[in-house]
Scaffold this motif. Sequence first.
Motif, PDB file in Angstrom:
ATOM      1  N   PRO A  17      -9.773 -12.986  -0.712  1.00  0.00           N
ATOM      2  CA  PRO A  17      -8.597 -12.365  -0.106  1.00  0.00           C
ATOM      3  C   PRO A  17      -7.410 -12.531  -1.059  1.00  0.00           C
ATOM      4  CG  PRO A  17      -9.709 -13.806   1.466  1.00  0.00           C
ATOM      5  CD  PRO A  17     -10.308 -14.070   0.109  1.00  0.00           C
ATOM      6  N   ALA A  18      -6.438 -11.649  -0.934  1.00  0.00           N
ATOM      7  CA  ALA A  18      -5.228 -11.713  -1.761  1.00  0.00           C
ATOM      8  C   ALA A  18      -4.010 -11.786  -0.860  1.00  0.00           C
ATOM      9  CB  ALA A  18      -5.130 -10.501  -2.667  1.00  0.00           C
ATOM     10  N   VAL A  19      -3.052 -12.598  -1.280  1.00  0.00           N
ATOM     11  CA  VAL A  19      -1.766 -12.688  -0.602  1.00  0.00           C
ATOM     12  C   VAL A  19      -0.710 -12.215  -1.586  1.00  0.00           C
ATOM     13  CG1 VAL A  19      -0.100 -14.237   0.476  1.00  0.00           C
ATOM     14  CG2 VAL A  19      -2.554 -14.634   0.790  1.00  0.00           C
ATOM     15  N   ILE A  20       0.138 -11.296  -1.139  1.00  0.00           N
ATOM     16  CA  ILE A  20       1.161 -10.718  -2.010  1.00  0.00           C
ATOM     17  C   ILE A  20       2.520 -10.856  -1.338  1.00  0.00           C
ATOM     18  CG2 ILE A  20       2.021  -8.583  -3.060  1.00  0.00           C
ATOM     19  CD1 ILE A  20      -0.916  -7.669  -3.214  1.00  0.00           C
ATOM     20  N   LEU A  21       3.490 -11.346  -2.082  1.00  0.00           N
ATOM     21  CA  LEU A  21       4.876 -11.353  -1.647  1.00  0.00           C
ATOM     22  C   LEU A  21       5.571 -10.271  -2.455  1.00  0.00           C
ATOM     23  CD1 LEU A  21       7.090 -12.682   0.071  1.00  0.00           C
ATOM     24  CD2 LEU A  21       7.514 -14.221  -1.877  1.00  0.00           C
ATOM     25  N   ALA A  22       6.128  -9.273  -1.772  1.00  0.00           N
ATOM     26  CA  ALA A  22       6.716  -8.127  -2.465  1.00  0.00           C
ATOM     27  C   ALA A  22       8.122  -7.852  -1.973  1.00  0.00           C
ATOM     28  CB  ALA A  22       5.852  -6.883  -2.262  1.00  0.00           C
ATOM     29  N   ARG A  23       8.970  -7.427  -2.884  1.00  0.00           N
ATOM     30  CA  ARG A  23      10.351  -7.043  -2.577  1.00  0.00           C
ATOM     31  C   ARG A  23      10.539  -5.587  -2.975  1.00  0.00           C
ATOM     32  NH1 ARG A  23      14.887  -7.068   0.321  1.00  0.00           N
ATOM     33  NH2 ARG A  23      16.644  -6.458  -0.936  1.00  0.00           N
ATOM     34  N   PHE A  24      10.867  -4.742  -1.989  1.00  0.00           N
ATOM     35  CA  PHE A  24      11.129  -3.321  -2.211  1.00  0.00           C
ATOM     36  C   PHE A  24      12.635  -3.106  -2.239  1.00  0.00           C
ATOM     37  CE2 PHE A  24       6.951  -3.590  -0.376  1.00  0.00           C
ATOM     38  CZ  PHE A  24       6.212  -2.662  -1.097  1.00  0.00           C
ATOM     39  N   GLU A  25      13.097  -2.308  -3.167  1.00  0.00           N
ATOM     40  CA  GLU A  25      14.524  -2.041  -3.318  1.00  0.00           C
ATOM     41  C   GLU A  25      15.032  -1.114  -2.214  1.00  0.00           C
ATOM     42  OE1 GLU A  25      16.468  -3.603  -5.497  1.00  0.00           O
ATOM     43  OE2 GLU A  25      14.671  -4.700  -6.095  1.00  0.00           O
ATOM     44  N   PRO A  26      16.326  -1.211  -1.884  1.00  0.00           N
ATOM     45  CA  PRO A  26      16.907  -0.349  -0.858  1.00  0.00           C
ATOM     46  C   PRO A  26      16.637   1.132  -1.138  1.00  0.00           C
ATOM     47  CG  PRO A  26      18.474  -2.032  -1.505  1.00  0.00           C
ATOM     48  CD  PRO A  26      17.316  -2.121  -2.460  1.00  0.00           C
ATOM     49  N   GLY A  27      16.234   1.853  -0.088  1.00  0.00           N
ATOM     50  CA  GLY A  27      16.011   3.290  -0.192  1.00  0.00           C
ATOM     51  C   GLY A  27      14.737   3.720  -0.882  1.00  0.00           C
ATOM     52  N   GLU A  28      13.950   2.769  -1.363  1.00  0.00           N
ATOM     53  CA  GLU A  28      12.706   3.113  -2.060  1.00  0.00           C
ATOM     54  C   GLU A  28      11.744   3.815  -1.094  1.00  0.00           C
ATOM     55  OE1 GLU A  28       9.660   0.948  -5.158  1.00  0.00           O
ATOM     56  OE2 GLU A  28      11.191  -0.219  -4.156  1.00  0.00           O
ATOM     57  N   GLU A  29      10.940   4.734  -1.615  1.00  0.00           N
ATOM     58  CA  GLU A  29       9.954   5.433  -0.800  1.00  0.00           C
ATOM     59  C   GLU A  29       8.590   5.335  -1.451  1.00  0.00           C
ATOM     60  OE1 GLU A  29       9.145   9.873   1.036  1.00  0.00           O
ATOM     61  OE2 GLU A  29      11.191   9.130   0.896  1.00  0.00           O
ATOM     62  N   ILE A  30       7.584   4.941  -0.662  1.00  0.00           N
ATOM     63  CA  ILE A  30       6.213   4.797  -1.140  1.00  0.00           C
ATOM     64  C   ILE A  30       5.397   5.945  -0.548  1.00  0.00           C
ATOM     65  CG2 ILE A  30       4.167   3.341  -1.175  1.00  0.00           C
ATOM     66  CD1 ILE A  30       7.507   2.151  -1.865  1.00  0.00           C
ATOM     67  N   ASN A  31       4.648   6.632  -1.383  1.00  0.00           N
ATOM     68  CA  ASN A  31       3.843   7.775  -0.944  1.00  0.00           C
ATOM     69  C   ASN A  31       2.763   7.377   0.056  1.00  0.00           C
ATOM     70  OD1 ASN A  31       4.956   9.967  -2.490  1.00  0.00           O
ATOM     71  ND2 ASN A  31       4.080   9.007  -4.303  1.00  0.00           N
ATOM     72  N   PRO A  32       2.336   8.336   0.900  1.00  0.00           N
ATOM     73  CA  PRO A  32       1.228   8.072   1.824  1.00  0.00           C
ATOM     74  C   PRO A  32      -0.013   7.605   1.051  1.00  0.00           C
ATOM     75  CG  PRO A  32       2.278  10.138   2.389  1.00  0.00           C
ATOM     76  CD  PRO A  32       2.855   9.702   1.061  1.00  0.00           C
ATOM     77  N   HIS A  33      -0.677   6.581   1.605  1.00  0.00           N
ATOM     78  CA  HIS A  33      -1.851   6.034   0.936  1.00  0.00           C
ATOM     79  C   HIS A  33      -2.704   5.253   1.929  1.00  0.00           C
ATOM     80  CE1 HIS A  33       1.086   2.734   0.718  1.00  0.00           C
ATOM     81  NE2 HIS A  33       0.049   1.907   0.656  1.00  0.00           N
ATOM     82  N   THR A  34      -3.789   4.709   1.430  1.00  0.00           N
ATOM     83  CA  THR A  34      -4.674   3.851   2.196  1.00  0.00           C
ATOM     84  C   THR A  34      -5.176   2.751   1.270  1.00  0.00           C
ATOM     85  OG1 THR A  34      -6.607   3.812   3.653  1.00  0.00           O
ATOM     86  CG2 THR A  34      -6.765   5.233   1.715  1.00  0.00           C
ATOM     87  N   HIS A  35      -5.927   1.820   1.815  1.00  0.00           N
ATOM     88  CA  HIS A  35      -6.582   0.767   1.036  1.00  0.00           C
ATOM     89  C   HIS A  35      -8.034   0.692   1.501  1.00  0.00           C
ATOM     90  CE1 HIS A  35      -2.722  -0.754  -0.454  1.00  0.00           C
ATOM     91  NE2 HIS A  35      -2.269  -0.478   0.759  1.00  0.00           N
ATOM     92  N   ALA A  36      -8.917   0.232   0.635  1.00  0.00           N
ATOM     93  CA  ALA A  36     -10.348   0.181   0.951  1.00  0.00           C
ATOM     94  C   ALA A  36     -10.747  -1.078   1.712  1.00  0.00           C
ATOM     95  CB  ALA A  36     -11.167   0.297  -0.341  1.00  0.00           C
ATOM     96  N   CYS A  37      -9.774  -1.872   2.147  1.00  0.00           N
ATOM     97  CA  CYS A  37     -10.066  -3.077   2.923  1.00  0.00           C
ATOM     98  C   CYS A  37      -9.010  -3.253   4.006  1.00  0.00           C
ATOM     99  CB  CYS A  37     -10.123  -4.314   2.023  1.00  0.00           C
ATOM    100  SG  CYS A  37      -8.536  -4.759   1.284  1.00  0.00           S
ATOM    101  N   ASN A  38      -9.314  -4.109   4.964  1.00  0.00           N
ATOM    102  CA  ASN A  38      -8.349  -4.441   6.005  1.00  0.00           C
ATOM    103  C   ASN A  38      -7.179  -5.205   5.398  1.00  0.00           C
ATOM    104  OD1 ASN A  38     -10.190  -3.414   7.873  1.00  0.00           O
ATOM    105  ND2 ASN A  38     -11.063  -5.421   8.292  1.00  0.00           N
TER     106      ASN A  38
END
Length: 108
Positions: A17-38
């Motif tokens: 398993p992977a644990v990720i801590l992420a910081r997204f900048e104000p107003g950022e937009e991420i495209n529609p997507h999926t992942h191959a795992c839960n």
Amino acid sequence: VRFAQFLLDPQNAEESPAVILARFEPGEEINPHTHACNYLEYIVQGSQKVGKIDFVAGDVRWAAGGTGYGPIKVGHEGCTVLIVFETASKSAPLLLGKARGLNAATAR
């Protein structure tokens, strides 16, 4: 996006398993997507809108592998999230819809 990723079982990187801590900048937009795992995502700070649903600090999103979602629109204060992927090797975003023609480096 600024992030740090940690494997829970570094000796078995393929299945860990992977644990990720992420910081997204104000107003950022991420495209529609999926992942191959839960995976699950805990909103630590700030807010984001996923499709038509708003998420704020303290909220948890959970999705089964293969579930599509997005776009993700980050709030004006930015957003810090803690993400747990069931299997690190299956965590890469798989773009959906019009974004499918983009490569992973331009997934945002």
